[in-house]
Design a protein around this motif. Structure first.
Motif, mmCIF file in Angstrom:
data_model
loop_
_atom_site.group_PDB
_atom_site.id
_atom_site.type_symbol
_atom_site.label_atom_id
_atom_site.label_comp_id
_atom_site.label_asym_id
_atom_site.label_seq_id
_atom_site.Cartn_x
_atom_site.Cartn_y
_atom_site.Cartn_z
ATOM 1 N N UNK A 154 0.827 -1.211 0.000
ATOM 2 C CA UNK A 154 0.000 0.000 0.000
ATOM 3 C C UNK A 154 0.863 1.264 0.000
ATOM 4 N N UNK A 155 1.890 1.273 0.836
ATOM 5 C CA UNK A 155 2.770 2.449 0.908
ATOM 6 C C UNK A 155 3.505 2.646 -0.416
ATOM 7 N N UNK A 156 3.956 1.555 -0.999
ATOM 8 C CA UNK A 156 4.687 1.638 -2.265
ATOM 9 C C UNK A 156 3.775 2.133 -3.383
ATOM 10 N N UNK A 157 2.585 1.587 -3.489
ATOM 11 C CA UNK A 157 1.647 1.991 -4.538
ATOM 12 C C UNK A 157 1.264 3.465 -4.414
ATOM 13 N N UNK A 158 1.054 3.924 -3.191
ATOM 14 C CA UNK A 158 0.723 5.339 -2.988
ATOM 15 C C UNK A 158 1.892 6.220 -3.422
ATOM 16 N N UNK A 159 3.102 5.785 -3.126
ATOM 17 C CA UNK A 159 4.294 6.544 -3.517
ATOM 18 C C UNK A 159 4.436 6.587 -5.041
ATOM 19 N N UNK A 160 4.230 5.472 -5.693
ATOM 20 C CA UNK A 160 4.301 5.413 -7.159
ATOM 21 C C UNK A 160 3.328 6.425 -7.766
ATOM 22 N N UNK A 161 2.080 6.375 -7.320
ATOM 23 C CA UNK A 161 1.049 7.260 -7.867
ATOM 24 C C UNK A 161 1.393 8.725 -7.628
ATOM 25 N N UNK A 191 3.983 -0.404 -20.204
ATOM 26 C CA UNK A 191 4.135 -1.162 -18.964
ATOM 27 C C UNK A 191 5.404 -0.775 -18.202
ATOM 28 N N UNK A 192 5.301 -0.851 -16.880
ATOM 29 C CA UNK A 192 6.451 -0.610 -16.017
ATOM 30 C C UNK A 192 6.293 -1.440 -14.745
ATOM 31 N N UNK A 193 7.399 -1.943 -14.250
ATOM 32 C CA UNK A 193 7.446 -2.561 -12.935
ATOM 33 C C UNK A 193 8.202 -1.614 -12.019
ATOM 34 N N UNK A 194 7.662 -1.347 -10.845
ATOM 35 C CA UNK A 194 8.340 -0.531 -9.840
ATOM 36 C C UNK A 194 8.762 -1.460 -8.714
ATOM 37 N N UNK A 195 10.037 -1.457 -8.413
ATOM 38 C CA UNK A 195 10.597 -2.343 -7.393
ATOM 39 C C UNK A 195 11.089 -1.508 -6.221
ATOM 40 N N UNK A 196 10.643 -1.849 -5.013
ATOM 41 C CA UNK A 196 11.061 -1.113 -3.813
ATOM 42 C C UNK A 196 11.677 -2.072 -2.814
#
Length: 151
Positions: free
Chosen positions: A9-16, A79-84
Motif C-alpha cells: 500500500x505504501x509503495x503503490x501510494x508513492x508510485x502514484x 508497462x512498467x514494474x516498480x521495485x522497492x
C-alpha cells in the motif's frame, strides 16, 4: 493489516504520487481496473501503467510471466514494474526505488528530455527578447517554462 499489505500500500501510494498517476482500486485486483497505478494514454504520449513490487528481502526476481502480465494489464499505456527495497519492518526507510521499463520507452523519454534541454534556452531567449511579431509564441513559451518549473 499484514506487513506485506502495508508495504504494498505504501509503495503503490508513492508510485502514484511521484509519477502523477491514478492509483487503481483494490491494488489493481479489479478486472476492469488492473495494475496498481496508471496514467491515461489520452492525456500524454508518455503514459505508463505500473505494477509495484516491494520487499524486505535482499533481492526480488523479475520473471517473464511477471512482465507479460504487466504488458497485458497495461493496455494502451506503457508497462512498467516498480521495485522497492525496504530497509526494515518499520517501513520508514527505503533502500531503493527502481523502475523497470522497455528500453525503447526509456530511449524515447531520454530523447524527449534532450530535446527539451536544447529547446529551453531558445524559449528563454525568445521571452527575453519580447519579439513584437510573435506575442502568441512568446506567451506559449512562457507557459511551457512555467509548467516545467512547477514540476
Amino acid at each position: 493489516m499484514s506487513l506485506n499489505k502495508d508495504m504494498g500500500d505504501a509503495h503503490e501510494a508513492h508510485i502514484a504520487e511521484v509519477l502523477g498517476m491514478r492509483q487503481s482500486r483494490g491494488s489493481g485486483n479489479q478486472w476492469r481496473d488492473p495494475i496498481d497505478a496508471r496514467h491515461n494514454h489520452l492525456d500524454t504520449q508518455y503514459a505508463f501503467a505500473v505494477d509495484g513490487k516491494s520487499t524486505l528481502a535482499k533481492s526480488v526476481s523479475v520473471t517473464r510471466d511477471m512482465w507479460a502480465k504487466a504488458v497485458q494489464q497495461a493496455g494502451a499505456e506503457r508497462p512498467m514494474l516498480a521495485l522497492r527495497f525496504y530497509d526494515d519492518a518499520s517501513l520508514s526507510r527505503v533502500h531503493a526505488d527502481l523502475a523497470v521499463c522497455e528500453l525503447d520507452d526509456f530511449a524515447e523519454l531520454r530523447e524527449a528530455a534532450q530535446m527539451w534541454e536544447q529547446t529551453k534556452p531558445l524559449l528563454e531567449a525568445l521571452i527575453a527578447s519580447r519579439a513584437r511579431c510573435m506575442p502568441v509564441l512568446v506567451a506559449k513559451a512562457e507557459r511551457l517554462l512555467e509548467e516545467e518549473q512547477g514540476r
